[in-house]
Design a protein around this motif. Structure first.
Motif, short mmCIF file in Angstrom:
data_model
loop_
_atom_site.label_atom_id
_atom_site.label_comp_id
_atom_site.label_asym_id
_atom_site.label_seq_id
_atom_site.Cartn_x
_atom_site.Cartn_y
_atom_site.Cartn_z
N LYS A 3 0.73 -0.98 0.47
CA LYS A 3 0.10 0.22 0.21
C LYS A 3 1.00 1.23 0.25
CE LYS A 3 -3.84 -2.44 2.59
NZ LYS A 3 -4.94 -1.54 3.57
N VAL A 4 0.59 1.95 -0.72
CA VAL A 4 1.32 3.44 -0.73
C VAL A 4 0.21 4.84 0.25
CG1 VAL A 4 2.05 5.21 -2.60
CG2 VAL A 4 2.02 2.86 -3.28
N VAL A 5 1.30 5.12 0.69
CA VAL A 5 0.99 6.28 1.88
C VAL A 5 1.16 7.71 1.85
CG1 VAL A 5 0.05 6.45 4.03
CG2 VAL A 5 -0.31 4.49 3.31
N VAL A 6 1.15 8.25 1.08
CA VAL A 6 1.54 9.91 1.10
C VAL A 6 1.31 10.67 2.26
CG1 VAL A 6 1.90 11.89 -0.08
CG2 VAL A 6 1.56 9.90 -1.27
N VAL A 7 2.15 11.00 2.44
CA VAL A 7 1.71 12.25 4.19
C VAL A 7 2.58 13.39 4.09
CG1 VAL A 7 2.27 12.91 6.64
CG2 VAL A 7 1.84 10.46 5.57
N THR A 8 1.70 14.79 3.75
CA THR A 8 2.40 15.98 3.19
C THR A 8 1.99 16.50 4.45
OG1 THR A 8 0.33 17.12 3.83
CG2 THR A 8 0.59 16.27 1.43
N GLY A 9 3.72 17.44 4.33
CA GLY A 9 3.78 18.18 6.15
C GLY A 9 4.78 16.67 7.44
N ALA A 10 5.35 15.52 6.69
CA ALA A 10 5.65 14.92 7.46
C ALA A 10 7.16 14.50 8.60
CB ALA A 10 5.41 13.84 6.29
N LEU A 31 5.39 4.17 2.58
CA LEU A 31 5.66 5.36 2.66
C LEU A 31 5.68 6.15 2.12
CD1 LEU A 31 4.39 6.87 5.32
CD2 LEU A 31 5.73 6.75 6.43
N CYS A 32 5.88 7.99 2.34
CA CYS A 32 6.35 8.65 1.22
C CYS A 32 6.26 9.48 1.81
CB CYS A 32 5.55 8.81 -0.24
SG CYS A 32 6.01 9.76 -1.41
N LEU A 33 6.98 10.31 2.29
CA LEU A 33 7.02 11.49 2.94
C LEU A 33 7.24 12.95 2.17
CD1 LEU A 33 10.08 10.93 5.73
CD2 LEU A 33 7.09 10.43 5.00
N ALA A 34 6.10 13.83 1.83
CA ALA A 34 6.05 14.81 1.13
C ALA A 34 6.14 16.31 2.21
CB ALA A 34 4.65 14.80 0.35
N ARG A 83 -0.11 3.96 -7.97
CA ARG A 83 -1.92 4.21 -7.64
C ARG A 83 -1.24 4.93 -6.15
NH1 ARG A 83 -1.16 -0.84 -6.01
NH2 ARG A 83 -1.90 -1.31 -3.03
N LEU A 84 -1.96 5.45 -5.23
CA LEU A 84 -1.97 6.03 -3.75
C LEU A 84 -3.29 5.50 -3.36
CD1 LEU A 84 -1.33 9.90 -4.61
CD2 LEU A 84 0.49 8.42 -4.00
N ASP A 85 -3.47 4.62 -2.08
CA ASP A 85 -4.12 4.18 -1.64
C ASP A 85 -4.56 5.50 -0.33
OD1 ASP A 85 -3.89 1.04 -2.70
OD2 ASP A 85 -1.74 1.93 -1.76
N TYR A 86 -3.70 5.64 0.04
CA TYR A 86 -4.28 6.66 1.55
C TYR A 86 -2.96 7.60 1.28
CZ TYR A 86 -6.10 2.75 3.56
OH TYR A 86 -6.79 1.55 3.64
N LEU A 87 -3.82 8.91 0.86
CA LEU A 87 -3.56 10.38 1.47
C LEU A 87 -3.56 11.41 2.39
CD1 LEU A 87 -1.99 12.82 -0.18
CD2 LEU A 87 -3.92 13.71 -1.32
N TYR A 88 -3.04 11.73 3.53
CA TYR A 88 -3.00 12.22 4.76
C TYR A 88 -2.46 13.92 4.32
CZ TYR A 88 -3.42 8.00 7.42
OH TYR A 88 -3.93 6.42 7.09
N VAL A 89 -3.82 14.66 4.30
CA VAL A 89 -3.50 16.43 4.56
C VAL A 89 -2.97 16.52 5.87
CG1 VAL A 89 -4.66 17.71 3.08
CG2 VAL A 89 -5.52 16.09 2.28
N ASN A 90 -1.81 16.83 5.46
CA ASN A 90 -1.40 17.10 7.06
C ASN A 90 -0.62 19.15 7.41
OD1 ASN A 90 -0.25 16.85 10.02
ND2 ASN A 90 1.59 17.17 8.37
N ALA A 91 0.05 18.93 6.06
CA ALA A 91 0.72 20.37 5.45
C ALA A 91 -0.19 21.33 6.06
CB ALA A 91 1.35 19.91 4.34
#
Length: 218
Positions: A3-10, A31-34, A83-91
């Motif tokens: 699973k691909v997980v992107v977290v902005t402002g990580a 895990l992708c730190l954006a 694909r992206l499985d989860y995008l956490y809008v944190n930034a």
């Protein structure tokens, strides 16, 4: 497939804590730190790998308050992942309201003094600068930049019709969708108008460059 997980402002704060929690739950995900600052992002990556050595962590540079940066990040995400499985809008950024002394003193001698102190209306002010994209910084950072990131990853912008407006909407059940609406305009007139805008941009750029050169000579 992972699973691909992107977290902005990580790179720090809640974003980093979220990444730690995600890896505690499943260190088999990708895990992708954006982040805007790659130096801080790399430090966060090293810290996460020290406690989760099996984790697969990559970095993506993105400044969600700058659309060019969002476009570049979207292209990079598409190249790396199917694909992206989860995008956490944190930034995001938080407005910093300050006391408006002028409003305070003028309100003390007005009939609205009780209303002013009971509601604080007019007492607080905040600076929200306009970005290079012409948007309020708080709005573009906290909302618009993330929306465009997700939209670009899911769509192929080069296939969008330039004569169509794309409205973001939500159903009563909370499902998001985009509604295309063709604009009522003459294509020939629109093309002439676009060329005029390009000419104005070139002229303005030349004037600005000349102004900067003359200023540097002084």
């Amino acid at each position: 497939m992972k699973k691909v997980v992107v977290v902005t402002g990580a790179s720090s704060g809640i974003g980093l804590a979220l990444c730690e929690r995600l890896l505690c739950e499943d260190d088999g995900l990708h895990l992708c730190l954006a982040c805007r600052n790659l130096g801080k992002a790399e430090a966060a990556r090293v810290a996460l790998l020290s406690s989760h050595p099996r984790a697969e962590i990559t970095l993506i540079q993105i400044d969600v308050s700058n659309l060019q940066s969002v476009f570049q990040a979207s292209r990079e995400l598409k190249q790396r992942f199917e694909r992206l499985d989860y995008l956490y809008v944190n930034a995001g950024i938080m407005p910093n309201p300050q006391l408006n002394l002028k409003a305070l003193f003028s309100g003390l001698f007005s009939r609205k003094v009780f209303h002013m102190f009971s509601t604080a209306e007019g007492l607080l002010t905040q600076d929200d600068r306009v970005t290079t994209d012409g948007l309020q910084e708080v709005f573009e950072t906290n909302v618009f930049g993330h929306f465009i990131l997700l939209w670009l990853f899911r769509q192929k912008p080069e296939f969008l019709n330039p004569l169509t407006k794309y409205h973001s909407a939500t159903t009563g059940l909370g499902n998001n969708y985009v509604s295309p609406q063709k604009m009522d305009l003459d294509e020939e007139t629109a093309e002439k108008f676009y060329q005029n805008l390009l000419d104005l941009e070139k002229r303005f750029g030349a004037i600005r460059a000349k102004s900067l050169d003359s200023g540097s000579e002084k």
